[in-house]
Design an enzyme around this catalytic site. Structure first.
Site, PDB file in Angstrom:
ATOM      1  N   HIS A 159       0.827  -1.215   0.000  1.00 59.05           N
ATOM      2  CA  HIS A 159       0.000   0.000   0.000  1.00 59.05           C
ATOM      3  C   HIS A 159       0.861   1.266   0.000  1.00 59.05           C
ATOM      4  CE1 HIS A 159      -3.887  -2.077   0.861  1.00 59.05           C
ATOM      5  NE2 HIS A 159      -3.105  -2.949   1.440  1.00 59.05           N
ATOM      6  N   ASN A 232     -10.313  -2.769   2.532  1.00 58.45           N
ATOM      7  CA  ASN A 232      -9.994  -2.784   1.105  1.00 58.45           C
ATOM      8  C   ASN A 232     -11.261  -2.520   0.301  1.00 58.45           C
ATOM      9  OD1 ASN A 232      -7.254  -3.290   1.257  1.00 58.45           O
ATOM     10  ND2 ASN A 232      -7.452  -5.497   1.011  1.00 58.45           N
ATOM     11  N   TYR A 446       0.756  -3.845  12.181  1.00 62.89           N
ATOM     12  CA  TYR A 446       0.713  -2.425  11.802  1.00 62.89           C
ATOM     13  C   TYR A 446       1.516  -1.531  12.744  1.00 62.89           C
ATOM     14  CZ  TYR A 446      -2.658  -3.709   8.250  1.00 62.89           C
ATOM     15  OH  TYR A 446      -3.250  -4.278   7.154  1.00 62.89           O
TER      16      TYR A 446
HETATM   17 FE1  HDE Z   1      -2.443  -4.752   5.471  1.00 68.11          FE
HETATM   18  N1  HDE Z   1      -0.638  -3.937   5.940  1.00 68.11           N
HETATM   19  N2  HDE Z   1      -1.793  -6.554   6.096  1.00 68.11           N
HETATM   20  N3  HDE Z   1      -4.192  -5.639   4.898  1.00 68.11           N
HETATM   21  N4  HDE Z   1      -3.134  -2.998   4.840  1.00 68.11           N
HETATM   22  C1  HDE Z   1      -0.300  -2.661   5.739  1.00 68.11           C
HETATM   23  O1  HDE Z   1       0.819  -1.319   7.298  1.00 68.11           O
HETATM   24  C2  HDE Z   1      -0.687  -6.765   6.847  1.00 68.11           C
HETATM   25  C3  HDE Z   1      -4.516  -6.953   5.007  1.00 68.11           C
HETATM   26  C4  HDE Z   1      -4.398  -2.709   4.424  1.00 68.11           C
HETATM   27  O2  HDE Z   1      -3.277   3.554   3.865  1.00 68.11           O
HETATM   28  C5  HDE Z   1       1.039  -2.321   6.338  1.00 68.11           C
HETATM   29  O3  HDE Z   1       1.171   0.882   7.614  1.00 68.11           O
HETATM   30  C6  HDE Z   1      -0.613  -8.141   7.267  1.00 68.11           C
HETATM   31  C7  HDE Z   1      -5.919  -7.155   4.773  1.00 68.11           C
HETATM   32  C8  HDE Z   1      -4.481  -1.322   4.029  1.00 68.11           C
HETATM   33  O4  HDE Z   1      -1.613   3.385   5.274  1.00 68.11           O
HETATM   34  C9  HDE Z   1       1.454  -3.624   7.025  1.00 68.11           C
HETATM   35  C10 HDE Z   1      -1.714  -8.745   6.726  1.00 68.11           C
HETATM   36  C11 HDE Z   1      -6.426  -5.914   4.516  1.00 68.11           C
HETATM   37  C12 HDE Z   1      -3.210  -0.800   4.239  1.00 68.11           C
HETATM   38  C13 HDE Z   1       0.301  -4.538   6.692  1.00 68.11           C
HETATM   39  C14 HDE Z   1      -2.443  -7.744   5.996  1.00 68.11           C
HETATM   40  C15 HDE Z   1      -5.339  -4.979   4.592  1.00 68.11           C
HETATM   41  C16 HDE Z   1      -2.391  -1.868   4.754  1.00 68.11           C
HETATM   42  C17 HDE Z   1       2.033  -1.715   5.398  1.00 68.11           C
HETATM   43  C18 HDE Z   1      -2.123 -10.205   6.825  1.00 68.11           C
HETATM   44  C19 HDE Z   1      -7.876  -5.548   4.165  1.00 68.11           C
HETATM   45  C20 HDE Z   1      -2.740   0.614   3.965  1.00 68.11           C
HETATM   46  C21 HDE Z   1       2.210  -0.284   5.843  1.00 68.11           C
HETATM   47  C22 HDE Z   1      -2.162 -10.712   8.145  1.00 68.11           C
HETATM   48  C23 HDE Z   1      -8.786  -5.726   5.282  1.00 68.11           C
HETATM   49  C24 HDE Z   1      -3.060   1.543   5.077  1.00 68.11           C
HETATM   50  C25 HDE Z   1       1.368  -0.132   6.990  1.00 68.11           C
HETATM   51  C26 HDE Z   1      -2.617   2.936   4.714  1.00 68.11           C
HETATM   52  C27 HDE Z   1      -1.035  -1.720   5.122  1.00 68.11           C
HETATM   53  C28 HDE Z   1       0.258  -5.791   7.135  1.00 68.11           C
HETATM   54  C29 HDE Z   1      -3.605  -8.037   5.245  1.00 68.11           C
HETATM   55  C30 HDE Z   1      -5.532  -3.583   4.353  1.00 68.11           C
HETATM   56  C31 HDE Z   1       2.808  -4.159   6.642  1.00 68.11           C
HETATM   57  C32 HDE Z   1       0.486  -8.740   8.116  1.00 68.11           C
HETATM   58  C33 HDE Z   1      -6.688  -8.485   4.844  1.00 68.11           C
HETATM   59  C34 HDE Z   1      -5.699  -0.597   3.495  1.00 68.11           C
HETATM   60  O5  HDE Z   1       1.532  -3.470   8.410  1.00 68.11           O
END
Ligand code: HDE
Length: 790
Positions: A159, A232, A446
């Site tokens: 993202h 999402n 996060y």
């Molecule tokens: Fe994320 N995800 N994600 N994700 N995600 C990040 O956090 C992570 C997942 C989502 O505009 C990171 O600040 C893991 C699902 C959005 O700043 C990180 C897993 C969904 C955004 C991270 C998931 C999301 C992130 C990268 C599986 C939909 C952007 C930078 C366990 C519900 C937020 C950050 C923004 C961002 C980890 C799966 C949505 C690395 C470990 C499912 C919208 O922390």
């Protein structure tokens, strides 16, 4: 000679002399002792044990100091200066709260260094003589360059590419029976929000229109702390367990040896991984659908994805799923258009969001919830803890609970959009987690990622992240600490701070739902999934079967395109083998598209006999189910003009479209003045070269022999018309301009021989209403063929 009185207090004049300061110290000691005595023991200690105490923690014990003296850091706090100002007011932590306290405006100010020293010359480094060497002494140059050298911070791992906006959430009616979460406590209650939309796979500077999932992250600054709904634009995910997230991301990101391709899943490693992970099939359907190429952030849905809990004041909880629905309807691009836009305007979505807000066409979304009990969930044919499953609307309807309006652009992209830190762990009293194993990994991830991205554990103090609700705890120090904590107490329990800050207790504080796992045999540490997680295909089928034929054709074309970029035939075959379990029709089409003569055998299923699904069709899953409010607000419309156009009529069309809220622009071979046949001067704000047809939602070709002749000689015009036609957009052609359609090879009927409702042919201005109606339909896919004839 009389001495003038000192402007600041001075030190004691002689040793042993009794001063006012001694008296203050004596009072401080006395009052500290009295404060400590007010808590002869820790009254709450006995309440820390037992299950029932655990679900209803008591409020902390506090005592009121006689004056601010005993809880202060120093008795010198009355000695104020312009810099120190006064002592902290009781209960105040100024590092949280409104943003205006940190907004900067340089109007009327001179340049300074970061130390506030006025800079006399910002043009030259300090040199020894005019042609001599630059001096190390030049602290002004070094400060400026050093800051510049460190301007970048690590981008988000996923993202990375995103755009944000401020706005508010407004509650329709109190949901107190369901939740005590602050935003839902009263009709009309307004909670400020900051929203960031993003793509997942590309780097920070990558194109907006990649085929990808879009992030839809909302930070609610509630009066009980920050709640981040980090969702999402698709309601399911690729994987079921956080353990697989690094694998998924490594597979989809540019391949590690040559760092290609950028912002694209159409490559070997992604398809290698997902074809070995059949649980991703449902999500693949969404990602291969037009949902993955939205027209605008304002025209896509958002989803919380996981099952969460609502908890009311009595501690009763129900499951909840969150849905955002755009008021403007769900609209997408078509693939050919998305590819072209990525070259002409990689900032397409960022620009659209910015311009909508600047123009007052505020993006608006309705929040809906699906609420169901644990007992209901137990009966579903799927597991609600599985993030690859939806709860069909036919099973649990969506209840609208409020609306979100994005009405303010950030002042500074870096300070706000880049530094905003969303976190799936940020919940407030009234919202709680389910045991979704993907969610559990996110609750950890996060905060962890922000520590390296934003440089330490104090990222919550960055103004965009700081809650409006007061922050008081005993966490201290760390990189870039902003808060200046008053007093010497940084532990709890304490008596020297009057017990403050004290634990809030169940009445105010966050209490986890004591969800119990009932089945005895399921208890104990284990690395495995529940059985229903093994049904990998039922909902993939449901999604595909719920699409209109046009959408189904786009899904097949997307699979074909992506897999055609895969260089390893076995991976293509494996994916087609997997698709056979979701839809034979789709698998056949994809195989044909890839020139596969023989269909591979269906992939063996993890679960031979999945439970019978409750529904096999869910029309709400089609993008067509949400056409929007029927207006043409914020649509970009090209009015193609050249010298000799019927100028007054062109002006009237522009005025009508603008009155409908659309952005109607004159596009000419060159920007600048265009002289009409009737002498009217038009101002072309876009040119055929800098704003090709695929950047617009609709096209008007205007009357005027000479103008049409000029346009006909410009090769860009044909590309313009062809793209608008191929991308199924509304086209108005008035009078002489109809020849441009003929030249482009555009047929006035659809391939089925029906009149093309998106093509408005008019002799005069009578066509305007039909044109507006055609634009409101967004697209006219009836004219689409694969491959395109134009
Ligand atoms: Fe994320 N995800 N994600 N994700 N995600 C990040 O956090 C992570 C997942 C989502 O505009 C990171 O600040 C893991 C699902 C959005 O700043 C990180 C897993 C969904 C955004 C991270 C998931 C999301 C992130 C990268 C599986 C939909 C952007 C930078 C366990 C519900 C937020 C950050 C923004 C961002 C980890 C799966 C949505 C690395 C470990 C499912 C919208 O922390």
């Amino acid at each position: 000679m009389a001495k003038s009185p000192p402007s600041r207090p001075t030190a004691k004049s002689a040793p042993g002399e009794q001063s006012a300061a001694d008296e203050i110290l004596r009072r401080k000691a006395q009052q500290s002792d009295d404060l400590a005595k007010a808590m002869p023991w820790n009254d709450n200690k006995s309440l820390e044990h037992g299950f029932s105490q655990g679900t209803a923690p008591a409020k902390g014990v506090t005592a009121q100091p006689e004056s601010p003296l005993p809880t202060g850091s120093t008795v010198s706090e009355a000695n104020t200066s312009e810099k120190t100002a006064d002592q902290a007011e009781e209960g105040v932590n100024a590092a949280h709260g409104r943003l205006d306290r940190v907004r900067a405006d340089s109007g009327g100010r001179h340049l300074t260094t970061n130390q506030g020293v006025a800079v006399a010359d910002n043009q030259n480094s300090l040199k020894y003589g005019l042609r001599g060497p630059v001096l190390l002494e030049d602290f002004i140059l070094r400060e400026k360059i050093t800051h510049f050298d460190h301007e970048r911070i690590p981008e988000r791992i996923v993202h990375a590419r995103g755009s944000g906006a401020h706005g508010y959430f407004e509650c329709y009616e109190p949901l107190t029976d369901l939740t005590r979460a602050a935003p839902f406590q009263a009709a009309g209650k307004v909670t400020p929000v900051f929203v960031r939309f993003s793509t997942v796979q590309g780097e920070r500077g990558s194109k907006d229109t990649a085929r990808d999932v879009r992030g839809f992250a909302v930070k609610f600054y509630t009066d009980e702390g920050n709640w981040d709904l980090v969702g999402n634009n698709m309601p399911v995910f690729f994987i079921q367990d956080a353990m697989k997230f690094p694998d998924l991301v490594h597979a989809v990101k540019p391949e590690p040896h040559h760092a290609m391709p950028q912002a694209a899943s159409a490559h070997d490693t992604f398809w290698d991984f997902v074809s070995l992970m059949p649980e991703s099939t449902h999500m693949l359907m969404w990602v291969m659908s037009d949902r993955a190429i939205p027209r605008s952030y304002a025209t896509m849905q958002g989803f919380g994805v996981h099952t969460f809990r609502f908890v009311n004041a009595a501690g009763e909880s129900v499951f909840v799923k969150f849905h955002w629905s755009p008021k403007a309807g769900t609209h997408s691009l078509v693939w050919d258009e998305a590819v072209k836009i990525s070259g002409a305007d990689p900032d397409y979505h960022r620009r659209d969001l910015w311009e909508r807000i600047e123009a007052g066409a505020y993006p608006e979304y309705e929040l809906g919830v699906q609420v169901f009990t644990e007992e209901q969930a137990d009966q579903f044919s799927f597991d609600v803890l599985d993030a690859t499953k939806i709860v069909p609307e036919e099973l649990v309807p969506i209840r609208p609970v409020g609306r979100m309006v994005l009405d303010r652009n950030p002042d500074n992209f870096f300070a706000e959009t880049e530094q905003v830190a969303f976190c799936a762990a940020h919940v407030v009293p009234g919202i709680d987690f389910s045991n979704d194993p993907l969610l559990a990994g996110r609750i950890h991830s996060y905060v962890d990622t922000q520590i390296s991205r934003l440089g330490g554990p104090n990222f919550h103090e960055i103004p965009i992240n700081a809650p409006i609700a007061p922050v008081h705890n005993n966490q201290r120090d760390g990189m870039h600490r902003q808060t200046i904590n008053r007093g010497r107490v940084s532990y709890e329990p304490n008596s020297l701070g009057g017990g403050c800050p004290f634990q809030a207790g169940a009445a105010q504080g966050f209490v986890s739902v004591p969800a119990r796992i009932q089945a005895e045999e399921e208890q104990g540490k284990v690395r495995a999934k529940p059985e229903k997680f093994a049904d990998h295909y039922t909902q993939a089928t449901l999604f595909y079967e719920s699409q209109t034929p046009v959408e189904q054709a786009h899904i097949a074309a997307a699979f074909r395109f992506e897999l055609s970029k895969v260089t390893v035939p076995a991976i293509r075959a494996r994916m087609v083998a997997s698709l056979r379990n979701a839809s034979e029709v789709l698998a056949r089409e994809v195989a044909d598209g890839l020139g596969m003569e023989e269909m591979p055998a269906p992939m063996p299923r993890a679960l031979a006999m999945p439970a019978k699904p409750e529904v096999t069709q869910s029309p709400a899953l089609s993008l067509m189910a949400r056409p929007g409010d029927g207006t043409i607000k914020a649509r970009r419309i090209a009015l193609l003009v050249a010298h000799g156009v019927e100028g007054a009529a062109a002006e009237r069309l522009q005025a009508t479209l603008s009155a409908e809220g659309a952005v109607a622009e004159f596009v000419a071979p060159r920007v600048g003045k265009v002289r009409g046949a009737d002498g009217t001067d038009l101002e072309a704000t876009a040119s055929l070269e800098n704003n090709p047809g695929f950047l617009f939602d609709a096209l008007a070709l205007l009357d005027g022999e000479q103008g049409v002749a000029t346009l006909a000689q410009d090769g860009h015009t044909m590309e313009f018309v062809k793209d608008c036609y191929r991308h199924c957009k509304a086209i108005l052609a008035v009078g002489a301009a109809q020849t441009l359609l003929d030249m482009a090879g555009v047929s006035t009927t659809t391939p089925a021989g029906e009149p093309d409702a998106g093509l408005v042919l008019a002799d005069d201005e009578d066509g305007t209403d039909a044109f507006v109606a055609a634009i409101a339909r967004h697209r006219h896919p009836e004219r689409e063929t694969d491959p395109p004839v134009v």
